[in-house]
Design a protein around this motif. Structure first.
Motif, mmCIF file in Angstrom:
data_model
loop_
_atom_site.group_PDB
_atom_site.id
_atom_site.type_symbol
_atom_site.label_atom_id
_atom_site.label_comp_id
_atom_site.label_asym_id
_atom_site.label_seq_id
_atom_site.Cartn_x
_atom_site.Cartn_y
_atom_site.Cartn_z
ATOM 1 N N ASN A 152 0.801 -1.225 0.000
ATOM 2 C CA ASN A 152 0.000 0.000 0.000
ATOM 3 C C ASN A 152 0.834 1.275 0.000
ATOM 4 N N VAL A 153 2.114 1.176 0.261
ATOM 5 C CA VAL A 153 2.949 2.380 0.333
ATOM 6 C C VAL A 153 2.878 3.192 -0.954
ATOM 7 N N PRO A 154 3.102 2.593 -2.137
ATOM 8 C CA PRO A 154 2.989 3.408 -3.362
ATOM 9 C C PRO A 154 1.559 3.866 -3.638
ATOM 10 N N LEU A 155 0.567 3.140 -3.138
ATOM 11 C CA LEU A 155 -0.818 3.559 -3.354
ATOM 12 C C LEU A 155 -1.131 4.819 -2.551
ATOM 13 N N PHE A 156 -0.626 4.898 -1.330
ATOM 14 C CA PHE A 156 -0.805 6.128 -0.558
ATOM 15 C C PHE A 156 -0.083 7.300 -1.231
ATOM 16 N N ALA A 157 1.070 7.035 -1.823
ATOM 17 C CA ALA A 157 1.783 8.085 -2.542
ATOM 18 C C ALA A 157 0.968 8.566 -3.734
ATOM 19 N N ALA A 158 0.387 7.626 -4.466
ATOM 20 C CA ALA A 158 -0.443 7.996 -5.615
ATOM 21 C C ALA A 158 -1.669 8.790 -5.166
ATOM 22 N N GLN A 159 -2.256 8.419 -4.035
ATOM 23 C CA GLN A 159 -3.402 9.156 -3.506
ATOM 24 C C GLN A 159 -3.001 10.592 -3.189
ATOM 25 N N SER A 160 -1.844 10.773 -2.583
ATOM 26 C CA SER A 160 -1.378 12.116 -2.257
ATOM 27 C C SER A 160 -1.211 12.967 -3.507
ATOM 28 N N ARG A 161 -0.692 12.370 -4.580
ATOM 29 C CA ARG A 161 -0.530 13.128 -5.825
ATOM 30 C C ARG A 161 -1.887 13.554 -6.383
ATOM 31 N N LEU A 162 -2.880 12.681 -6.283
ATOM 32 C CA LEU A 162 -4.209 13.022 -6.780
ATOM 33 C C LEU A 162 -4.847 14.136 -5.948
ATOM 34 N N VAL A 163 -4.640 14.125 -4.643
ATOM 35 C CA VAL A 163 -5.185 15.194 -3.807
ATOM 36 C C VAL A 163 -4.523 16.527 -4.164
#
Length: 565
Positions: free
Chosen positions: A125-136
């Motif tokens: 999930n680490v890269p998924l949280f990073a991707a979420q941050s970029r979308l926000v």
């Protein structure tokens, strides 16, 4: 340590993960036993305080100017690169403490949270949280760039809010429509961002062994003291206990305005036809008077606000390029908070400043606790801090107390605040019910289905006291304006739970202001060292999910409204 920790968060301001990682690795590899665990925790707390402050300052700078590429780059570096990797290392350290089995008075709630986070962590999930941050960040940029043309001038949607208070009904309607159109014009862009966030969030939940993101988030937020079913009970209690009071409030408004039916642009205007409240002309006046008001709640609160002002930790005025909304963030190393908001010179700005000041004062009070991990409770208690401050400060808004208004206008402002606490609850219920549906129903991935569901829920929770005929699209626009759906999922039921707590703190102050504020401050000073029911109890309140308890609070509000009328 492998490398000495810096003396200031500024050292991490330009750092990449490779410069930060050795500090976490040293903590992960240091021999650990009952004899040195307290020093180990203190070193970890210092590291996280330095890094979190650097990240908070980067976020603050970016939200103040979303058009600045350098600020955007720094925000993305912390949010998408450093943040998820640091959280991975924190979980590693949490696991060490959990496996050691160490605890003591004052750390019980902390170790429970640590155990929970360890159980939830999945490396995938680490890269998924990073991707979420970029979308926000992408969402913030879209919102920060929104403008409309109003009478030949470019304005942000927030800058149209004063016109919703105009005695000219036609002008109010135009402002309402134009605000909605700003978001509807970007509806497809915003829906696409949300689709991508939805996919990431559901994948994060499945990776952690949960059926959906709702259940994952409830656990991730350490909600040990109530369940999703309790949230559903809260929704039902709002329908039963609050909607009748709202109908009475809105019927009085309709009668005073002399209208056959209220339309949504009739909710901010003064029902007696008086000019809109204009509490301040400049940011300096806004802060100076706010400090005087807060000083009458407790003398320390004036000093707290002025300390932030003197340190340059207030950015209050709306302008093009600023991210929407308002927030207060703790700068954990220097043990000071900051406040960000979008003031446009209306009465609601005063409430927002008081609200965010409550968050900030929570940070000041809890900062006396030695460890960072002891200071920040869940968002439910954090919102009790902020919502209580709005209510506790409301008797001091008049000029004799150094505030913003004549005695008559101060009564108007207090009336609008109390009415607003009740009018808010159906919105809170609809936002939470909407999110619960989104992440537990297949239709949540479909943009058109989301819009239809939002309309259904608004009709359920708002009733028919307001005439929305012919305005389905404008009503849909409301959910695209709500930042929490995009940036802080499932951060909303806390407002409703906290509103019930704050109203109890306020009710106590009607009997004994000094004692109510003393209890309030004592609860804030507990930080995160107690569970939620205990924090509420320290403030003189209890958790309310039932219609009977909710009705009792609403009746007190209506009694006070009658005295103000």
């Amino acid at each position: 340590m492998a490398a000495a920790l810096p003396d200031s968060p500024a050292a991490f301001g330009e750092a990449g993960w490779d410069e930060i990682r050795p500090h976490y690795e040293e903590l992960a590899e240091r021999a650990l036993d009952a004899g040195n665990v307290e020093q180990w925790l203190a070193d970890w707390s210092r590291l996280d305080s330095l890094l979190s402050e650097a990240a908070s300052l980067a976020n603050f700078a970016y939200t103040c100017d979303t058009a600045d590429p350098a600020r955007e780059s720094a925000q993305l570096r912390f949010g998408a690169e450093i943040g998820p990797k640091a959280q991975e290392q924190r979980t590693r350290l949490q696991k060490r403490l959990v496996e050691l089995g160490y605890s003591r008075p004052g750390l019980e709630a902390m170790t429970q949270r640590f155990r929970n986070q360890v159980e939830l962590f999945q490396e995938v999930n680490v890269p998924l949280f990073a991707a979420q941050s970029r979308l926000v960040t992408e969402w913030s940029k879209v919102n920060g760039a929104l403008t409309v043309e109003w009478e030949g001038e470019e304005k942000t949607p927030a800058q149209l809010l004063p016109y919703l208070e105009s005695p000219d009904r036609e002008q109010r309607e135009r402002a309402f429509e134009l605000r909605a159109q700003a978001y509807l014009g970007k509806r497809d862009v915003l829906a696409d961002i949300f689709d991508r966030l939805y996919d990431l969030r559901q994948e994060i939940a499945r990776n952690a062994g949960f059926a959906n993101f709702r259940d994952f988030t409830h656990r991730e937020k350490n909600r040990f003291d109530y369940t999703p079913d309790d949230c559903v009970r809260f929704h039902a209690a709002v329908e039963e206990a609050v909607l009748p009071a709202i109908n009475r409030i809105l019927e009085r408004r309709r009668h005073r305005l002399g209208l056959d039916r209220l339309r949504p642009w009739d909710l901010q205007v003064d029902p007696m036809g008086r000019p809109a409240l204009r509490p301040f002309q400049s940011a300096d006046e806004f802060v100076r008077k706010g400090a005087e008001v807060l000083g009458h709640v407790d003398h320390d609160f004036r000093a707290y606000l002025m300390a932030m002002a003197d340190a340059g930790l207030l950015d209050l005025e709306n302008r093009k390029g600023k991210a929407p909304g308002g927030y207060s963030t703790s700068l954990n190393f220097r043990k000071m908070p900051l406040i960000f908001m979008n003031a446009v010179g209306i009465d609601d700005d005063v409430r927002t400043l008081l609200h965010e000041s409550g968050h900030a004062f929570h940070s000041f009070e809890a900062s006396r606790l030695p460890l960072l991990f002891q200071r920040h409770p869940g968002s439910e208690m954090a919102e009790v801090a902020s919502m209580s401050m709005e209510l506790l400060a409301s008797p001091f808004l008049d000029l004799p107390h150094g505030g913003y208004y004549s005695e008559q206008d101060a009564r108007r402002s207090r009336t609008e605040l109390l009415e607003g606490t009740i009018l808010f609850l159906p919105h809170c219920a609809s936002v939470d019910a909407f999110q619960q549906w989104i992440y537990t129903d297949d239709g949540g991935r479909d943009a058109a289905a989301r819009d239809r569901k939002w309309l259904e829920l608004r009709r359920r929770f708002e009733g028919d006291a307001i005439d929305w005929s012919g305005l389905d699209q404008e009503r849909i626009a409301r959910w695209y304006q709500q930042p929490h759906f995009f940036s802080s999922p499932f951060y909303y039921i806390e407002y409703g739970i906290a509103q019930m707590g704050a109203l109890q703190v306020w009710r106590n102050s009607l009997r004994d202001h000094v004692e109510a504020v003393r209890s309030y401050r004592s609860a804030l000073a507990l930080g995160a060292t107690k569970r939620l029911p205990d924090l509420f109890a320290a403030a003189g309140a209890r958790l309310i999910f039932d219609p009977k308890g909710m009705k009792e609070i609403v009746e007190v509000v209506e009694e006070q409204l009658a005295l103000l009328s």
